[in-house]
Design a protein around this motif. Structure first.
Motif, PDB file in Angstrom:
ATOM      1  N   SER A  83       0.862  -1.181   0.000  1.00 49.76           N
ATOM      2  CA  SER A  83       0.000   0.000   0.000  1.00 49.76           C
ATOM      3  C   SER A  83       0.890   1.221   0.000  1.00 49.76           C
ATOM      4  N   PRO A  84       1.277   1.689  -1.168  1.00 48.28           N
ATOM      5  CA  PRO A  84       2.253   2.781  -1.189  1.00 48.28           C
ATOM      6  C   PRO A  84       1.690   4.084  -0.630  1.00 48.28           C
ATOM      7  N   LEU A  85       2.566   4.818   0.006  1.00 46.76           N
ATOM      8  CA  LEU A  85       2.212   6.166   0.423  1.00 46.76           C
ATOM      9  C   LEU A  85       1.961   7.003  -0.829  1.00 46.76           C
ATOM     10  N   LEU A  86       2.810   6.787  -1.839  1.00 49.56           N
ATOM     11  CA  LEU A  86       2.752   7.621  -3.036  1.00 49.56           C
ATOM     12  C   LEU A  86       2.915   6.789  -4.297  1.00 49.56           C
ATOM     13  N   LEU A  87       1.990   6.973  -5.228  1.00 45.06           N
ATOM     14  CA  LEU A  87       2.127   6.411  -6.572  1.00 45.06           C
ATOM     15  C   LEU A  87       2.507   7.558  -7.496  1.00 45.06           C
ATOM     16  N   VAL A  88       3.607   7.392  -8.248  1.00 43.56           N
ATOM     17  CA  VAL A  88       4.038   8.440  -9.173  1.00 43.56           C
ATOM     18  C   VAL A  88       3.771   7.987 -10.602  1.00 43.56           C
ATOM     19  N   LEU A  89       3.017   8.791 -11.339  1.00 41.87           N
ATOM     20  CA  LEU A  89       2.667   8.489 -12.720  1.00 41.87           C
ATOM     21  C   LEU A  89       3.433   9.462 -13.600  1.00 41.87           C
ATOM     22  N   VAL A  90       4.382   8.957 -14.370  1.00 41.13           N
ATOM     23  CA  VAL A  90       5.232   9.833 -15.174  1.00 41.13           C
ATOM     24  C   VAL A  90       4.823   9.747 -16.640  1.00 41.13           C
ATOM     25  N   HIS A  91       4.367  10.864 -17.201  1.00 38.47           N
ATOM     26  CA  HIS A  91       4.116  10.910 -18.641  1.00 38.47           C
ATOM     27  C   HIS A  91       5.451  10.904 -19.375  1.00 38.47           C
ATOM     28  N   THR A  92       5.587  10.024 -20.338  1.00 33.90           N
ATOM     29  CA  THR A  92       6.834   9.992 -21.109  1.00 33.90           C
ATOM     30  C   THR A  92       6.509   9.638 -22.556  1.00 33.90           C
ATOM     31  N   ALA A  93       7.286  10.209 -23.484  1.00 36.19           N
ATOM     32  CA  ALA A  93       7.111   9.837 -24.884  1.00 36.19           C
ATOM     33  C   ALA A  93       7.874   8.533 -25.113  1.00 36.19           C
ATOM     34  N   PRO A  94       7.351   7.655 -25.972  1.00 40.57           N
ATOM     35  CA  PRO A  94       7.985   6.341 -26.142  1.00 40.57           C
ATOM     36  C   PRO A  94       9.485   6.402 -26.395  1.00 40.57           C
ATOM     37  N   ALA A 161      -3.867   7.292 -16.871  1.00 40.77           N
ATOM     38  CA  ALA A 161      -3.165   7.305 -15.583  1.00 40.77           C
ATOM     39  C   ALA A 161      -4.177   7.253 -14.432  1.00 40.77           C
ATOM     40  N   LEU A 162      -5.267   7.993 -14.574  1.00 43.27           N
ATOM     41  CA  LEU A 162      -6.320   7.950 -13.553  1.00 43.27           C
ATOM     42  C   LEU A 162      -6.937   6.551 -13.499  1.00 43.27           C
ATOM     43  N   LYS A 163      -7.177   5.986 -14.680  1.00 42.44           N
ATOM     44  CA  LYS A 163      -7.767   4.639 -14.760  1.00 42.44           C
ATOM     45  C   LYS A 163      -6.865   3.600 -14.103  1.00 42.44           C
ATOM     46  N   TYR A 164      -5.589   3.690 -14.400  1.00 45.11           N
ATOM     47  CA  TYR A 164      -4.641   2.735 -13.809  1.00 45.11           C
ATOM     48  C   TYR A 164      -4.694   2.830 -12.278  1.00 45.11           C
ATOM     49  N   THR A 165      -4.717   4.060 -11.772  1.00 41.39           N
ATOM     50  CA  THR A 165      -4.754   4.261 -10.320  1.00 41.39           C
ATOM     51  C   THR A 165      -5.983   3.599  -9.713  1.00 41.39           C
ATOM     52  N   ILE A 166      -7.126   3.830 -10.332  1.00 42.76           N
ATOM     53  CA  ILE A 166      -8.383   3.348  -9.755  1.00 42.76           C
ATOM     54  C   ILE A 166      -8.452   1.819  -9.790  1.00 42.76           C
ATOM     55  N   TYR A 167      -8.104   1.251 -10.942  1.00 44.44           N
ATOM     56  CA  TYR A 167      -8.268  -0.198 -11.086  1.00 44.44           C
ATOM     57  C   TYR A 167      -7.086  -0.982 -10.521  1.00 44.44           C
ATOM     58  N   TYR A 174      -1.522   8.773  -1.822  1.00 45.19           N
ATOM     59  CA  TYR A 174      -1.415  10.001  -2.618  1.00 45.19           C
ATOM     60  C   TYR A 174      -0.945   9.612  -4.011  1.00 45.19           C
ATOM     61  N   ILE A 175      -1.261  10.464  -4.986  1.00 42.98           N
ATOM     62  CA  ILE A 175      -0.879  10.190  -6.363  1.00 42.98           C
ATOM     63  C   ILE A 175      -0.236  11.448  -6.948  1.00 42.98           C
ATOM     64  N   LEU A 176       0.955  11.280  -7.494  1.00 39.38           N
ATOM     65  CA  LEU A 176       1.639  12.406  -8.140  1.00 39.38           C
ATOM     66  C   LEU A 176       1.708  12.143  -9.636  1.00 39.38           C
ATOM     67  N   LYS A 177       1.142  13.048 -10.421  1.00 39.02           N
ATOM     68  CA  LYS A 177       1.271  12.960 -11.878  1.00 39.02           C
ATOM     69  C   LYS A 177       2.336  13.961 -12.287  1.00 39.02           C
ATOM     70  N   ILE A 252      -8.920  11.917  -7.658  1.00 42.15           N
ATOM     71  CA  ILE A 252      -8.646  11.074  -8.828  1.00 42.15           C
ATOM     72  C   ILE A 252      -9.937  10.425  -9.317  1.00 42.15           C
ATOM     73  N   PHE A 253     -10.688   9.876  -8.388  1.00 41.92           N
ATOM     74  CA  PHE A 253     -11.899   9.162  -8.791  1.00 41.92           C
ATOM     75  C   PHE A 253     -12.932  10.116  -9.386  1.00 41.92           C
ATOM     76  N   ALA A 254     -13.130  11.248  -8.738  1.00 44.22           N
ATOM     77  CA  ALA A 254     -14.120  12.205  -9.240  1.00 44.22           C
ATOM     78  C   ALA A 254     -13.716  12.727 -10.625  1.00 44.22           C
ATOM     79  N   LEU A 255     -12.431  13.001 -10.816  1.00 44.20           N
ATOM     80  CA  LEU A 255     -11.966  13.490 -12.120  1.00 44.20           C
ATOM     81  C   LEU A 255     -12.111  12.414 -13.190  1.00 44.20           C
TER      82      LEU A 255
END
Ligand SMILES: *[C@@H]1O[C@H](CO)[C@@H](O)[C@H](O)[C@H]1NC(C)=O
Ligand SMILES: *[C@@H]1O[C@H](CO)[C@@H](O)[C@H](O)[C@H]1NC(C)=O
Ligand SMILES: *[C@@H]1O[C@H](CO)[C@@H](O)[C@H](O)[C@H]1NC(C)=O
Ligand SMILES: *[C@@H]1O[C@H](CO)[C@@H](O)[C@H](O)[C@H]1NC(C)=O
Ligand SMILES: *[C@@H]1O[C@H](CO)[C@@H](O)[C@H](O)[C@H]1NC(C)=O
Ligand SMILES: *[C@@H]1O[C@H](CO)[C@@H](O)[C@H](O)[C@H]1NC(C)=O
Length: 345
Positions: A83-94, A161-167, A174-177, A252-255
């Motif tokens: 159960s992480p304190l923080l999930l970091v979602l990093v946008h990156t180009a392939p 990224a939101l979908k990944y977090t929820i499912y 906390y979630i950092l994008k 995250i869920f509401a958005l």
């Protein structure tokens, strides 16, 4: 002044969270709430079990992304056993191989309580796809979606990224994008979350650096040109640049719910942290004062000076040299336990 506003917003967040925890305790069935209210977070007594109200989502929701059908083509279940304190979602180009490497070698190194995943879309070239799969086999930190990875498709990436977090990571407190050209001061960030906020999570949190009354760019020379059909208004609602978005799970869920039923608009940070955040009635909390100043960035990276102001972020658009310099600095200097208390009032 910023600090004071932050404190009062923190106060609201904590009060809202405690009120909700109490209500949840008293009511065995969830009350009928407003759209955001429905996006509650449920904590058990030992504060580890956490779930989203999936019953509010359409059964076909998993394979839909706004207005297209969708699959994850690469998924890593980085939260399954923790159960992480923080999930970091990093946008990156392939093709940003070097940027991902820099992050993995610096602030993205394995830290207790933090999980990092890189978000990519799909690519047309089978060779590139194979390279990405090899990279993923080695590091196990990709999340790839079936939409084409282009800059007009970035909003799909953000909602993925939101979908990944929820499912797949409902346990994250906390979630950092963020983006792949950013420095995150991870030791300071984890202390900030644990000691200045709460190790059990919070609610109604969107900490970022708000931009107000931004003009819609209409010039054909601009990469960010938006036509009148795409967006008729002269200005955007208050929004936050997408490189430092710290969310609580309920936001995250509401958005996510809102994004899934809203029109597509391709500038992801404006759409999600502006238009949709306004619709779910969440206010931004300005933490610009926890972004390193240009002067201190230079002082650390170019002159090897010590700085006294604490910082959570080393800005966006950084060069590799700057990210490595900041990393060297934060790993050789002690981090205050409370980032906020260290500020001079
Ligand atoms: C908390 O509860 C969950 C589910 O009931 C259980 O799996 C976990 O071991 C508990 N953790 C602690 C620290 O008691
Ligand atoms: C998702 O996967 C299913 C099953 O593999 C496939 O039939 C469908 O076409 C895929 N959809 C997309 C958008 O890739
Ligand atoms: C966005 O992704 C969709 C789905 O993969 C694709 O059909 C479309 O061409 C992409 N749009 C752009 C502008 O690349
Ligand atoms: C992790 O959890 C997902 C459900 O979110 C499940 O489908 C998957 O099999 C699990 N993977 C592992 C390695 O336990
Ligand atoms: C444009 O502005 C009007 C009036 O302020 C507002 O009601 C509307 O939601 C805005 N449109 C968009 C697309 O944001
Ligand atoms: C800078 O910080 C380091 C590590 O805390 C310390 O060893 C060094 O003496 C400091 N230098 C100055 C000029 O204060």
């Amino acid at each position: 002044m910023h600090e004071r506003r932050l404190w009062s917003n923190l106060g609201y967040a904590v009060v809202a969270f405690m009120t909700f925890a109490l209500l949840w305790h008293l009511l065995s069935t969830p009350p009928v709430l407003s759209p955001l209210g429905d996006a509650f977070t449920v904590y058990t007594h030992n504060s580890t079990v956490f779930t989203y109200p999936f019953q509010l989502l359409d059964p076909s929701d998993y394979n839909r992304l706004i207005d297209i059908s969708f699959n994850f083509t690469i998924t890593n279940f980085v939260c399954n056993e923790t159960s992480p304190l923080l999930l970091v979602l990093v946008h990156t180009a392939p093709t940003n191989f070097a940027k991902r490497r820099t992050i993995r070698e610096t602030w993205g190194q394995e830290v207790e309580g933090v999980k990092i995943v890189f978000m990519v879309g799909s690519v047309n070239s089978p060779e590139l796809q194979k390279t990405l799969e090899d990279e993923n086999r080695k590091y196990g930190d990709f999340v790839q979606g079936s939409f084409l990875d282009t800059y007009r498709n970035i909003t799909y990436k953000h909602v993925m990224a939101l979908k990944y977090t929820i499912y797949h990571c409902p346990q994250a407190k906390y979630i950092l994008k963020t983006d792949d050209d950013v420095f995150v001061n991870m030791p300071a960030m984890t202390n900030f979350l644990k000691f200045d906020l709460s190790p059990y999570g919070a609610s109604r949190v969107l900490f970022c650096t708000p931009r107000r009354h931004a003009n819609v760019l209409r010039s054909y020379r601009s990469k960010w040109r938006v036509s009148f059909q795409e967006y008729p208004n002269r200005t955007y609602p208050t929004y936050c640049p997408g490189w430092s978005l710290l969310y609580s799970p309920d936001v995250i869920f509401a958005l996510y719910c809102e994004a899934q039923v809203s029109e597509y608009f391709w500038i992801d940070d404006i759409h999600i942290t502006g238009t949709l955040t306004e619709r779910i009635n969440v206010k931004h909390t300005d933490i610009e004062f926890l972004v390193i100043s240009f002067k201190n960035l230079r002082n650390i990276v170019d002159f090897d000076y010590n700085v006294t102001e604490p910082f959570l972020y080393g800005r966006s658009d950084l060069e590799e040299r700057q990210i490595r310099g900041l990393w060297r600095y934060v790993t050789t200097h002690s981090v205050p336990k409370s980032v906020l208390k260290d500020l001079q009032y």
